[in-house]
Write an enzyme that holds these catalytic residues in place. Sequence first.
Site, mmCIF file in Angstrom:
data_model
loop_
_atom_site.group_PDB
_atom_site.id
_atom_site.type_symbol
_atom_site.label_atom_id
_atom_site.label_comp_id
_atom_site.label_asym_id
_atom_site.label_seq_id
_atom_site.Cartn_x
_atom_site.Cartn_y
_atom_site.Cartn_z
ATOM 1 N N SER A 1 48.653 -5.822 9.536
ATOM 2 C CA SER A 1 50.097 -6.063 9.708
ATOM 3 C C SER A 1 50.317 -7.154 10.740
ATOM 4 O O SER A 1 49.391 -7.588 11.425
ATOM 5 C CB SER A 1 50.802 -4.774 10.158
ATOM 6 N N SER B 1 52.083 -6.918 13.524
ATOM 7 C CA SER B 1 52.622 -6.367 14.770
ATOM 8 C C SER B 1 52.025 -6.995 16.026
ATOM 9 O O SER B 1 52.584 -6.854 17.109
ATOM 10 C CB SER B 1 52.399 -4.848 14.811
ATOM 11 N N LYS C 1 46.963 -2.256 19.471
ATOM 12 C CA LYS C 1 48.090 -2.704 20.290
ATOM 13 C C LYS C 1 47.560 -3.141 21.651
ATOM 14 O O LYS C 1 46.376 -3.062 21.935
ATOM 15 C CB LYS C 1 49.113 -1.572 20.499
ATOM 16 N N SER D 1 57.000 -4.029 15.537
ATOM 17 C CA SER D 1 55.828 -3.257 15.937
ATOM 18 C C SER D 1 56.193 -1.792 16.123
ATOM 19 O O SER D 1 57.122 -1.460 16.861
ATOM 20 C CB SER D 1 55.242 -3.809 17.241
#
Length: 247
Positions: free
Chosen positions: A41, A43, A104, A194
């Site tokens: 993705s 994010s 992250k 996100s």
Amino acid sequence: MSEEAKSSSSSLWENIKVLIQALLLALVIRTLLFQPFSIPSGSMMSTLLIGDYLFVSKYSYGYSKYSIPMSPDLFDGRIWGSEPERGDVAVFRLPSDPSVDFIKRVIGLPGDRVQMREGRLFINDEPVEREQVGTFEADDGSAGEGVPLYRETLPNGVSYNTLDLTPNSPGDNTREFVVPDGHYFMLGDNRDNSSDSRFSVGYVPLENFIGRATIIFFSISDDTSPLEIWKWPSELRFDRFFKSAQR
């Protein structure tokens, strides 16, 4: 059994042993040293793009049950554990569904107070240094055109770029989060796109960390499969090969 049959049988067994040894070696490397991951993705744009393939250092934070394939419930906590540092890009298991991997950036450490105010990050009631350094557009157009690109610098000196896709998005103004002991607050660099600790991810226990992202070893346009070798000449992102996965 003829000599020819014996020789053939012996050769087959030797090949099987070599294969087993190779699989065991790969398992040890994957469990203790490095594990490959792909980015599914946007994010973490602009740091990581869809289609990036990277290695994650398994030994950076020690080992938990999630370090082992299939995550057998053999022990609690971490072995030879060390704590993630503020600013690390890390892979972890989603607290609400440990079968899912997330990636992250570590923003809040245990005991920190973290809040977003009008798109600005605050840690312990102090604004994180932030300046606009230009604009960003993904090579596939997934981030839109001319998205503001900001350089954030955390209190420990770690700097990285973030995107601001949408003014006054739901994640731009939050309550104050107080990070519990043994947990961490994680944010995506693409702040308006996100799912992270501001929303459903919540605080991430130390036990859930898989490892620290290290280096991008392969990168291809997100609408192209790595198996489509005939497309490599035009779709590979050579400028991202062997680039740091941290910033």
